[in-house]
Design a protein around this motif. Structure first.
Motif, PDB file in Angstrom:
ATOM      1  N   LYS A  56       0.813  -1.210   0.000  1.00 59.13           N
ATOM      2  CA  LYS A  56       0.000   0.000   0.000  1.00 59.13           C
ATOM      3  C   LYS A  56       0.852   1.268   0.000  1.00 59.13           C
ATOM      4  CE  LYS A  56      -3.875  -2.210   2.407  1.00 59.13           C
ATOM      5  NZ  LYS A  56      -4.660  -2.267   3.659  1.00 59.13           N
ATOM      6  N   SER A  57       2.120   1.146   0.359  1.00 56.54           N
ATOM      7  CA  SER A  57       2.962   2.336   0.430  1.00 56.54           C
ATOM      8  C   SER A  57       3.159   2.989  -0.935  1.00 56.54           C
ATOM      9  CB  SER A  57       4.328   1.999   1.045  1.00 56.54           C
ATOM     10  OG  SER A  57       5.155   1.256   0.162  1.00 56.54           O
ATOM     11  N   PHE A  58       3.028   2.215  -2.015  1.00 59.38           N
ATOM     12  CA  PHE A  58       3.178   2.783  -3.350  1.00 59.38           C
ATOM     13  C   PHE A  58       2.048   3.751  -3.684  1.00 59.38           C
ATOM     14  CE2 PHE A  58       5.916  -0.899  -3.631  1.00 59.38           C
ATOM     15  CZ  PHE A  58       6.969  -0.449  -4.407  1.00 59.38           C
ATOM     16  N   TYR A  59       0.918   3.618  -2.996  1.00 67.47           N
ATOM     17  CA  TYR A  59      -0.235   4.481  -3.253  1.00 67.47           C
ATOM     18  C   TYR A  59      -0.418   5.537  -2.167  1.00 67.47           C
ATOM     19  CZ  TYR A  59      -0.987   0.354  -6.091  1.00 67.47           C
ATOM     20  OH  TYR A  59      -0.802  -0.682  -6.964  1.00 67.47           O
ATOM     21  N   ARG A  60       0.422   5.490  -1.132  1.00 69.33           N
ATOM     22  CA  ARG A  60       0.285   6.431  -0.010  1.00 69.33           C
ATOM     23  C   ARG A  60       1.674   6.940   0.380  1.00 69.33           C
ATOM     24  NH1 ARG A  60      -3.699   2.835   3.737  1.00 69.33           N
ATOM     25  NH2 ARG A  60      -3.436   4.538   5.234  1.00 69.33           N
ATOM     26  N   VAL A  61       2.384   7.457  -0.613  1.00 68.40           N
ATOM     27  CA  VAL A  61       3.768   7.883  -0.410  1.00 68.40           C
ATOM     28  C   VAL A  61       3.842   9.013   0.615  1.00 68.40           C
ATOM     29  CG1 VAL A  61       5.804   8.853  -1.521  1.00 68.40           C
ATOM     30  CG2 VAL A  61       4.421   7.150  -2.732  1.00 68.40           C
ATOM     31  N   ASP A  62       2.948   9.990   0.501  1.00 66.34           N
ATOM     32  CA  ASP A  62       2.982  11.133   1.421  1.00 66.34           C
ATOM     33  C   ASP A  62       2.848  10.682   2.872  1.00 66.34           C
ATOM     34  OD1 ASP A  62       3.282  12.810  -0.690  1.00 66.34           O
ATOM     35  OD2 ASP A  62       1.248  13.645  -0.632  1.00 66.34           O
ATOM     36  N   GLU A  63       1.974   9.701   3.101  1.00 69.05           N
ATOM     37  CA  GLU A  63       1.768   9.227   4.472  1.00 69.05           C
ATOM     38  C   GLU A  63       3.032   8.561   5.012  1.00 69.05           C
ATOM     39  OE1 GLU A  63      -1.485   6.594   7.009  1.00 69.05           O
ATOM     40  OE2 GLU A  63      -1.793   6.968   4.870  1.00 69.05           O
ATOM     41  N   ASN A  64       3.743   7.846   4.151  1.00 73.26           N
ATOM     42  CA  ASN A  64       5.005   7.250   4.570  1.00 73.26           C
ATOM     43  C   ASN A  64       6.003   8.311   5.003  1.00 73.26           C
ATOM     44  OD1 ASN A  64       5.548   4.079   3.811  1.00 73.26           O
ATOM     45  ND2 ASN A  64       3.841   4.955   2.676  1.00 73.26           N
ATOM     46  N   ILE A  65       6.082   9.381   4.234  1.00 71.63           N
ATOM     47  CA  ILE A  65       7.010  10.464   4.563  1.00 71.63           C
ATOM     48  C   ILE A  65       6.603  11.136   5.873  1.00 71.63           C
ATOM     49  CG2 ILE A  65       7.852  12.729   3.825  1.00 71.63           C
ATOM     50  CD1 ILE A  65       7.524  11.687   0.905  1.00 71.63           C
ATOM     51  N   GLN A  66       5.310  11.430   6.027  1.00 67.52           N
ATOM     52  CA  GLN A  66       4.831  12.145   7.206  1.00 67.52           C
ATOM     53  C   GLN A  66       4.995  11.328   8.483  1.00 67.52           C
ATOM     54  OE1 GLN A  66       0.818  12.947   6.028  1.00 67.52           O
ATOM     55  NE2 GLN A  66       1.425  14.400   4.423  1.00 67.52           N
ATOM     56  N   VAL A  67       4.680  10.035   8.401  1.00 61.69           N
ATOM     57  CA  VAL A  67       4.706   9.201   9.604  1.00 61.69           C
ATOM     58  C   VAL A  67       6.104   8.650   9.873  1.00 61.69           C
ATOM     59  CG1 VAL A  67       3.788   7.111  10.680  1.00 61.69           C
ATOM     60  CG2 VAL A  67       2.271   8.597   9.358  1.00 61.69           C
ATOM     61  N   ASN A  68       6.719   8.051   8.868  1.00 61.09           N
ATOM     62  CA  ASN A  68       7.963   7.316   9.112  1.00 61.09           C
ATOM     63  C   ASN A  68       9.198   8.211   9.186  1.00 61.09           C
ATOM     64  OD1 ASN A  68       6.281   5.130   8.987  1.00 61.09           O
ATOM     65  ND2 ASN A  68       7.001   4.399   6.997  1.00 61.09           N
ATOM     66  N   ILE A  69       9.178   9.325   8.445  1.00 60.01           N
ATOM     67  CA  ILE A  69      10.329  10.240   8.491  1.00 60.01           C
ATOM     68  C   ILE A  69      10.043  11.409   9.437  1.00 60.01           C
ATOM     69  CG2 ILE A  69      11.909  11.677   7.167  1.00 60.01           C
ATOM     70  CD1 ILE A  69      11.231   9.986   4.687  1.00 60.01           C
ATOM     71  N   GLN A  70       9.039  12.219   9.090  1.00 63.83           N
ATOM     72  CA  GLN A  70       8.742  13.375   9.932  1.00 63.83           C
ATOM     73  C   GLN A  70       8.348  12.939  11.336  1.00 63.83           C
ATOM     74  OE1 GLN A  70       8.926  16.884   8.905  1.00 63.83           O
ATOM     75  NE2 GLN A  70       9.069  16.827  11.132  1.00 63.83           N
ATOM     76  N   GLY A  71       7.595  11.839  11.446  1.00 64.66           N
ATOM     77  CA  GLY A  71       7.194  11.356  12.768  1.00 64.66           C
ATOM     78  C   GLY A  71       8.383  10.976  13.628  1.00 64.66           C
ATOM     79  N   THR A  72       9.377  10.329  13.030  1.00 56.94           N
ATOM     80  CA  THR A  72      10.577   9.964  13.787  1.00 56.94           C
ATOM     81  C   THR A  72      11.328  11.209  14.237  1.00 56.94           C
ATOM     82  OG1 THR A  72      10.808   7.851  12.628  1.00 56.94           O
ATOM     83  CG2 THR A  72      12.793   8.763  13.639  1.00 56.94           C
ATOM     84  N   VAL A  73      11.482  12.184  13.356  1.00 56.81           N
ATOM     85  CA  VAL A  73      12.158  13.426  13.714  1.00 56.81           C
ATOM     86  C   VAL A  73      11.392  14.160  14.814  1.00 56.81           C
ATOM     87  CG1 VAL A  73      12.871  15.702  12.868  1.00 56.81           C
ATOM     88  CG2 VAL A  73      13.278  13.660  11.470  1.00 56.81           C
ATOM     89  N   ASN A  74      10.072  14.208  14.695  1.00 52.90           N
ATOM     90  CA  ASN A  74       9.260  14.873  15.725  1.00 52.90           C
ATOM     91  C   ASN A  74       9.489  14.250  17.096  1.00 52.90           C
ATOM     92  OD1 ASN A  74       8.108  16.643  13.882  1.00 52.90           O
ATOM     93  ND2 ASN A  74       6.233  15.438  13.640  1.00 52.90           N
ATOM     94  N   LEU A  75       9.498  12.927  17.137  1.00 48.95           N
ATOM     95  CA  LEU A  75       9.681  12.238  18.413  1.00 48.95           C
ATOM     96  C   LEU A  75      11.078  12.495  18.980  1.00 48.95           C
ATOM     97  CD1 LEU A  75       8.744  10.310  20.610  1.00 48.95           C
ATOM     98  CD2 LEU A  75       9.349   8.390  19.112  1.00 48.95           C
TER      99      LEU A  75
END
Length: 293
Positions: A56-75
């Motif tokens: 599903k990540s191929f169809y929800r790229v933005d969510e991957n960036i927001q959660v997996n990258i930005q979310g990690t940095v936020n934490l």
């Protein structure tokens, strides 16, 4: 999502409700992470929050960036190093299509939006650790299965479809993976949170036993008495398919004292029994468990 104490308890936590405190928050919201850190003041952090469905990540790229990258940095920025151990949860998918077995010191070539985002999160952890000497440990767990896995993953989907009498549609199934029972993986996380002297270490968590998807489906159905046929080739391989995937686990054995305790057949039997019981009892956890896409 609210960052207040949850009024809706996830069903899988019902048995431990008296032992846990639940605070709902989105890792993609920096202010929520600030609130959680102020509220909890954690000493040990196991970072498992993620968008984690490869296909599903191929169809929800933005969510991957927001959660997996930005979310990690936020934490990480909310914590600012005020912890005794931070365990970053990577993924076996980071390795991509490099030669097997996958080794921690070997090359990587992530091939999906999910794996690219998880690798980026890992690299941000490395950057903060190098800059500030924060105590961070890195795990790359391999395929998980067992009770309470969401029904859109292959083994729950297979088992539940078989219980409904539905033929199972899949790819030709020649790609290989390794499968790790949830109890074994959970034990590895506890060890990674508590083992001394492993700050900065990257550790594979996997049994190291390769099996094709065709064979794991056949073995699961055999343990159920072969109730339904399998329609091989009815589903296309995902883009940038990884054809072989298994690891060496020498570092987990050496640094964590960890080794898998469940054989594949033992884990599959326990998994089948759990889903059969949940299915018979009409568990709301299984609602909406028909094939998604």
């Amino acid at each position: 999502m609210s960052s207040s104490v949850s009024s809706v308890l996830p069903q899988r936590l019902a048995d431990v409700v008296d032992d846990v405190r639940i605070v709902e928050a989105s890792v993609a919201d920096r202010s929520s992470m600030d609130h959680v850190v102020r509220t909890i003041q954690p000493e040990i952090v196991l970072h498992l929050a993620a968008f984690s469905h490869v296909g599903k990540s191929f169809y929800r790229v933005d969510e991957n960036i927001q959660v997996n990258i930005q979310g990690t940095v936020n934490l990480l920025e909310a914590l600012r190093g005020e912890f005794d151990r931070f365990v970053y949860t990577g993924t076996s998918e980071i390795y991509g299509d490099v030669d097997v077995p996958f080794r921690e010191g070997g090359p990587v070539n992530p091939l999906s939006p999910y794996s690219v985002s998880k690798y980026a999160g890992e690299r941000y952890c490395r950057m903060f650790q190098a800059a500030y000497d924060w105590p961070i440990t890195y795990l790359r767990p391999f395929n998980a299965y067992g009770p309470w896995q969401t029904p859109d993953r292959i083994l729950p989907e297979l088992i539940l479809g078989a219980l409904r009498g539905q033929p199972f549609q899949m790819t030709e199934g020649h790609q290989t993976r390794e499968f790790n029972f949830v109890d074994d993986l959970a034990r590895a996380f506890v060890l990674a949170a508590t083992a001394p002297g492993i700050d900065g270490e990257l550790i594979n968590v996997g049994c190291g036993e390769e099996i094709s998807m065709r064979d794991v489906v056949a073995r699961t159905l055999s343990l159920m008495g072969d109730p339904v046929p399998v329609e091989y080739g009815a589903v296309q391989y995902r883009p940038t398919e990884i054809w072989r995937m298994y690891c060496t686990n020498d570092k987990a054995r050496e640094l964590l004292g960890w080794a898998p305790e469940y054989s594949l057949d033992e884990g599959l039997r326990a998994t089948i029994e759990w889903y059969e019981s949940a299915f018979r009892n009409g568990s709301p956890f299984l609602a909406g468990s028909m094939r998604d896409g």
